[in-house]
Design an enzyme around this catalytic site. Sequence first.
Site, mmCIF file in Angstrom:
data_model
loop_
_atom_site.group_PDB
_atom_site.id
_atom_site.type_symbol
_atom_site.label_atom_id
_atom_site.label_comp_id
_atom_site.label_asym_id
_atom_site.label_seq_id
_atom_site.Cartn_x
_atom_site.Cartn_y
_atom_site.Cartn_z
ATOM 1 N N LYS A 10 -3.500 -2.370 6.645
ATOM 2 C CA LYS A 10 -3.390 -1.826 5.205
ATOM 3 C C LYS A 10 -5.131 -1.260 5.205
ATOM 4 O O LYS A 10 -5.857 -2.028 5.961
ATOM 5 C CB LYS A 10 -3.545 -3.099 4.089
ATOM 6 C CG LYS A 10 -1.483 -2.724 3.979
ATOM 7 C CD LYS A 10 -1.107 -3.648 3.444
ATOM 8 C CE LYS A 10 0.655 -4.281 3.004
ATOM 9 N NZ LYS A 10 0.714 -4.946 2.291
ATOM 10 N N TYR A 50 7.264 2.113 -0.518
ATOM 11 C CA TYR A 50 7.365 1.637 -0.564
ATOM 12 C C TYR A 50 8.209 1.069 -2.046
ATOM 13 O O TYR A 50 8.205 1.003 -2.775
ATOM 14 C CB TYR A 50 6.394 0.493 -1.665
ATOM 15 C CG TYR A 50 5.190 -0.902 -0.465
ATOM 16 C CD1 TYR A 50 6.367 -1.383 -0.338
ATOM 17 C CD2 TYR A 50 3.931 -0.347 -0.363
ATOM 18 C CE1 TYR A 50 5.439 -2.448 0.428
ATOM 19 C CE2 TYR A 50 3.470 -0.608 0.640
ATOM 20 C CZ TYR A 50 3.384 -2.063 1.408
ATOM 21 O OH TYR A 50 3.040 -3.226 1.959
ATOM 22 N N PHE A 58 4.106 -4.240 -10.772
ATOM 23 C CA PHE A 58 2.974 -3.676 -9.706
ATOM 24 C C PHE A 58 2.985 -3.030 -8.787
ATOM 25 O O PHE A 58 1.932 -2.439 -7.716
ATOM 26 C CB PHE A 58 2.520 -5.351 -8.345
ATOM 27 C CG PHE A 58 3.574 -5.359 -7.445
ATOM 28 C CD1 PHE A 58 3.622 -5.008 -6.479
ATOM 29 C CD2 PHE A 58 4.573 -6.990 -7.849
ATOM 30 C CE1 PHE A 58 4.778 -5.237 -5.856
ATOM 31 C CE2 PHE A 58 5.424 -7.197 -7.446
ATOM 32 C CZ PHE A 58 5.387 -6.214 -5.803
ATOM 33 N N THR A 92 3.122 -13.492 2.244
ATOM 34 C CA THR A 92 2.442 -12.566 1.795
ATOM 35 C C THR A 92 1.563 -12.962 0.392
ATOM 36 O O THR A 92 0.446 -11.637 0.747
ATOM 37 C CB THR A 92 3.858 -12.074 0.282
ATOM 38 O OG1 THR A 92 4.571 -11.958 1.494
ATOM 39 C CG2 THR A 92 3.731 -10.584 -0.501
ATOM 40 N N ARG A 103 -3.053 -12.356 7.594
ATOM 41 C CA ARG A 103 -2.983 -12.721 6.448
ATOM 42 C C ARG A 103 -4.333 -13.972 5.828
ATOM 43 O O ARG A 103 -4.898 -13.507 4.883
ATOM 44 C CB ARG A 103 -1.854 -12.685 5.359
ATOM 45 C CG ARG A 103 -0.986 -11.195 5.541
ATOM 46 C CD ARG A 103 -0.258 -11.067 5.274
ATOM 47 N NE ARG A 103 0.208 -9.944 4.698
ATOM 48 C CZ ARG A 103 1.831 -9.682 4.196
ATOM 49 N NH1 ARG A 103 2.473 -10.894 4.205
ATOM 50 N NH2 ARG A 103 2.422 -8.514 4.627
ATOM 51 N N ASN A 113 -3.340 -7.486 1.806
ATOM 52 C CA ASN A 113 -3.138 -8.295 1.875
ATOM 53 C C ASN A 113 -2.808 -7.788 3.937
ATOM 54 O O ASN A 113 -2.205 -8.892 4.401
ATOM 55 C CB ASN A 113 -2.272 -9.321 1.898
ATOM 56 C CG ASN A 113 -0.551 -8.434 1.440
ATOM 57 O OD1 ASN A 113 -0.241 -7.329 1.776
ATOM 58 N ND2 ASN A 113 0.532 -8.763 1.291
ATOM 59 N N HIS A 116 1.464 -4.949 6.982
ATOM 60 C CA HIS A 116 2.858 -4.623 6.359
ATOM 61 C C HIS A 116 3.039 -4.608 7.691
ATOM 62 O O HIS A 116 2.892 -4.302 8.680
ATOM 63 C CB HIS A 116 2.965 -4.024 5.879
ATOM 64 C CG HIS A 116 4.737 -3.413 5.607
ATOM 65 N ND1 HIS A 116 5.761 -3.450 5.250
ATOM 66 C CD2 HIS A 116 5.305 -2.124 6.644
ATOM 67 C CE1 HIS A 116 6.524 -3.116 5.765
ATOM 68 N NE2 HIS A 116 6.189 -2.424 6.658
ATOM 69 N N GLU A 127 11.319 2.230 9.258
ATOM 70 C CA GLU A 127 9.951 3.013 9.251
ATOM 71 C C GLU A 127 9.729 3.445 10.347
ATOM 72 O O GLU A 127 8.503 3.611 9.995
ATOM 73 C CB GLU A 127 9.482 1.582 8.928
ATOM 74 C CG GLU A 127 9.893 0.970 6.979
ATOM 75 C CD GLU A 127 9.055 -0.595 7.576
ATOM 76 O OE1 GLU A 127 9.571 -1.151 6.117
ATOM 77 O OE2 GLU A 127 8.615 -1.426 8.106
HETATM 78 P P1 ATP Z 1 4.949 -6.211 3.488
HETATM 79 O O1 ATP Z 1 6.254 -5.431 3.214
HETATM 80 O O2 ATP Z 1 4.218 -4.899 2.904
HETATM 81 O O3 ATP Z 1 5.134 -6.297 4.743
HETATM 82 P P2 ATP Z 1 5.402 -8.622 2.368
HETATM 83 O O4 ATP Z 1 6.985 -8.169 2.493
HETATM 84 O O5 ATP Z 1 5.010 -9.542 2.357
HETATM 85 O O6 ATP Z 1 4.753 -7.628 2.715
HETATM 86 P P3 ATP Z 1 6.882 -7.386 -0.410
HETATM 87 O O7 ATP Z 1 7.069 -8.447 -1.550
HETATM 88 O O8 ATP Z 1 7.755 -7.014 0.353
HETATM 89 O O9 ATP Z 1 6.184 -8.456 0.810
HETATM 90 O O10 ATP Z 1 5.919 -6.691 -0.974
HETATM 91 C C1 ATP Z 1 5.091 -5.497 -0.477
HETATM 92 C C2 ATP Z 1 3.408 -5.705 -1.024
HETATM 93 O O11 ATP Z 1 3.509 -5.212 -2.422
HETATM 94 C C3 ATP Z 1 2.887 -7.038 -0.404
HETATM 95 O O12 ATP Z 1 2.241 -6.732 0.793
HETATM 96 C C4 ATP Z 1 1.539 -6.725 -1.270
HETATM 97 O O13 ATP Z 1 0.685 -5.948 -0.402
HETATM 98 C C5 ATP Z 1 2.166 -6.191 -2.871
HETATM 99 N N1 ATP Z 1 2.937 -7.539 -3.071
HETATM 100 C C6 ATP Z 1 3.788 -8.298 -3.321
HETATM 101 N N2 ATP Z 1 3.631 -9.045 -4.469
HETATM 102 C C7 ATP Z 1 2.309 -8.828 -5.271
HETATM 103 C C8 ATP Z 1 2.091 -9.096 -6.698
HETATM 104 N N3 ATP Z 1 3.093 -10.034 -7.541
HETATM 105 N N4 ATP Z 1 1.257 -8.598 -7.641
HETATM 106 C C9 ATP Z 1 0.896 -7.221 -6.124
HETATM 107 N N5 ATP Z 1 0.673 -7.262 -5.594
HETATM 108 C C10 ATP Z 1 2.174 -7.498 -4.709
HETATM 109 MG MG MG Z 2 7.822 -6.580 2.486
#
Ligand code: ATP
Ligand code: MG
Length: 139
Positions: A10, A50, A58, A92, A103, A113, A116, A127
Amino acid sequence: MAELTFSIIKPDAVANNKVGDILKMVSDAGLTIKATKMIHLTKTQAEGFYAVHSERPFFGELVEYMMSGPCVVSVFEGDNAIKRYRDLMGATNPADAVEGTIRKAFGASIEANACHGSDGPDTAAIEVPYFFSSLELVN
Ligand code: ATP
Ligand code: MG
């Protein structure tokens, strides 16, 4: 059986010059880099990627963050690659990520973070072709 997974390094991790460190962690974990390239997401591309989170509070900030600078997108291959890469990424929220994960090492916040990874075979199957043509999956 060899499996493909999709990864994004990212914008925060690219800006902090962590691309090499992260790809080394991936290689050291035994995953093969099948394709990789640097891109700068447009708003439409970030929103599309996304879209599953479009109702989350968010979402707007997440899209702004994902288009704030270049990303490095990759496809990794290996037995059970999807779960192995998720395990290597860590939780996450970097504050909850265990030692040895990407992370934990490079994530700044729950939003910024560092990486992805696809969360299942169905998402990997969407994807990978969202970002790569079959001609680019060369290794
Ligand atoms: P990713 O899909 O990026 O691999 P993930 O599967 O661990 O991450 P998700 O729940 O899918 O987590 O969230 C997607 C992304 O949205 C997170 O990686 C983070 O960048 C962002 N995100 C998630 N939760 C929050 C939050 N509470 N506040 C701000 N950003 C968030
Ligand atoms: Mg995810």
